[in-house]
Design an enzyme around this catalytic site. Structure first.
Site, PDB file in Angstrom:
ATOM      1  N   SER A  73       0.812  -1.223   0.000  1.00 34.69           N
ATOM      2  CA  SER A  73       0.000   0.000   0.000  1.00 34.69           C
ATOM      3  C   SER A  73       0.845   1.274   0.000  1.00 34.69           C
ATOM      4  O   SER A  73       0.430   2.268  -0.619  1.00 34.69           O
ATOM      5  CB  SER A  73      -0.974  -0.005   1.179  1.00 34.69           C
ATOM      6  OG  SER A  73      -0.281  -0.139   2.394  1.00 34.69           O
ATOM      7  N   GLU A 122       4.780   2.468  10.640  1.00 32.98           N
ATOM      8  CA  GLU A 122       5.102   1.048  10.838  1.00 32.98           C
ATOM      9  C   GLU A 122       5.668   0.889  12.246  1.00 32.98           C
ATOM     10  O   GLU A 122       6.582   1.589  12.638  1.00 32.98           O
ATOM     11  CB  GLU A 122       6.105   0.579   9.769  1.00 32.98           C
ATOM     12  CG  GLU A 122       6.658  -0.813   9.966  1.00 32.98           C
ATOM     13  CD  GLU A 122       5.584  -1.893  10.107  1.00 32.98           C
ATOM     14  OE1 GLU A 122       4.670  -1.964   9.281  1.00 32.98           O
ATOM     15  OE2 GLU A 122       5.665  -2.669  11.085  1.00 32.98           O
ATOM     16  N   ASP A 155       3.436   3.338  16.992  1.00 32.37           N
ATOM     17  CA  ASP A 155       2.144   2.673  16.983  1.00 32.37           C
ATOM     18  C   ASP A 155       1.140   3.547  16.232  1.00 32.37           C
ATOM     19  O   ASP A 155       0.726   4.603  16.721  1.00 32.37           O
ATOM     20  CB  ASP A 155       1.695   2.439  18.433  1.00 32.37           C
ATOM     21  CG  ASP A 155       0.420   1.625  18.502  1.00 32.37           C
ATOM     22  OD1 ASP A 155      -0.363   1.664  17.533  1.00 32.37           O
ATOM     23  OD2 ASP A 155       0.205   0.953  19.513  1.00 32.37           O
ATOM     24  N   GLY A 156       0.742   3.092  15.064  1.00 27.07           N
ATOM     25  CA  GLY A 156      -0.150   3.881  14.223  1.00 27.07           C
ATOM     26  C   GLY A 156      -1.514   4.088  14.862  1.00 27.07           C
ATOM     27  O   GLY A 156      -2.171   5.101  14.613  1.00 27.07           O
ATOM     28  N   ASP A 169      -4.450  -1.688   8.267  1.00 26.88           N
ATOM     29  CA  ASP A 169      -4.441  -3.124   7.920  1.00 26.88           C
ATOM     30  C   ASP A 169      -3.396  -3.875   8.737  1.00 26.88           C
ATOM     31  O   ASP A 169      -2.366  -4.303   8.231  1.00 26.88           O
ATOM     32  CB  ASP A 169      -4.250  -3.343   6.417  1.00 26.88           C
ATOM     33  CG  ASP A 169      -2.922  -2.826   5.893  1.00 26.88           C
ATOM     34  OD1 ASP A 169      -2.293  -1.990   6.580  1.00 26.88           O
ATOM     35  OD2 ASP A 169      -2.506  -3.263   4.817  1.00 26.88           O
TER      36      ASP A 169
END
Ligand SMILES: C[S@@+](CC[C@H](N)C(=O)[O-])C[C@H]1O[C@@H](n2cnc3c(N)ncnc32)[C@H](O)[C@@H]1O
Length: 257
Positions: free
Chosen positions: A58, A76, A103-104, A124
């Protein structure tokens, strides 16, 4: 949740899962033009590597569609421990692209709304953690409270149907607004251990997208030889917390823009 940016389809990981054989390889070898739903992906694969060995993740798909002034944030959690995950090197010097190692799901609400207020968020994760669904519902709830008008794309796997349905019901309760679920079944439910289907929840889906998916998804499923069910459904649930008047951005793949 950037992953590696691009993947080697002949590498050890791709050979281990063998997923490409029933996915992109079928699309690349199918006769005639690719199904409309997969045409942009097939074009992107051919553009990245005409031999079809490299596969764009992506980040690469989103980067290839950036317009002047767009901003792409790739998040990431895991540090790069091998060349394939070296996002920083891949996108160094790419205008408008920022790579963050954190941490997204924690970063998400803090980053919304972005300057310009238009955002597309792709989530995702690998769904490997025990409480992953609970954490996702909470993170999406916080993000929606900050920016109910963003388009949110949440990928989900189907390993165990009852668990997936419980997860989607909890998501709908988080107040997704006009939301769709789109799912392609590789195998009928319960036919095998492991992944039988995968889908995407799209919050604030552009109008008409449901009709387009309903028409095009079975065509893609047939080319892929998928034996499970295709689903395109509105997700029931509470409306988004509040909805300021702001246009929905054009659909592109990526983490955020
Ligand atoms: C399914 S892969 C994503 C693939 C990528 N979007 C692509 O298309 O190539 C999931 C990735 O999410 C990362 N991840 C999982 N939880 C995360 C989190 N909370 N924040 C940021 N990254 C996360 C994992 O390390 C993994 O690289």
């Amino acid at each position: 949740m950037a992953g590696a940016g691009a993947y080697d389809l002949a590498g050890p990981m791709a050979r281990k899962t063998g997923e490409a054989a029933t996915g992109i390889r079928r699309l690349l070898s199918a006769e005639g033009p690719p199904p409309a739903l997969a045409a942009p992906l097939v074009a992107a694969v051919r553009a990245l590597d005409p031999a079809g060995r490299r596969y764009p993740g992506s980040p690469e798909l989103a980067r290839s569609r950036l317009r002047p002034g767009d901003r792409l944030v790739l998040v990431e959690l895991h540090p790069s421990d091998h060349a394939d995950l070296d996002l920083e090197a891949r996108y160094a010097g790419c205008e408008g692209v920022e790579v963050r190692r954190e941490d997204g799901l924690r970063l998400l609400a803090r980053s919304l709304p972005p300057p310009g207020r238009r955002a597309l968020v792709l989530i995702d994760p690998a769904y490997e953690l025990e409480r992953e669904e609970t954490v996702l519902v909470a993170a999406l709830g916080r993000a929606l409270a900050r920016q109910p008008s963003a388009v949110y794309l949440l990928w989900y796997p189907v390993l165990e149907r009852a668990r997936t349905e419980a997860f989607l019901a909890a998501l709908a309760e988080a107040g997704l607004g006009r939301a769709l679920r789109v799912e392609l079944g590789r195998l009928p439910d319960g036919a095998a251990r492991g992944l039988t289907a995968s889908g995407m929840v799209i919050a604030n889906a552009p109008r008409g997208l449901d009709r387009w998916f309903a028409r095009e998804l079975p065509i893609l499923a047939a080319v892929l030889g998928a034996e499970g069910a295709c689903r395109v459904e509105r997700l029931p649930g509470r409306p988004a917390p509040r909805r300021p008047r702001s246009p929905v951005p054009a659909l592109v793949s990526g983490a955020q823009r």
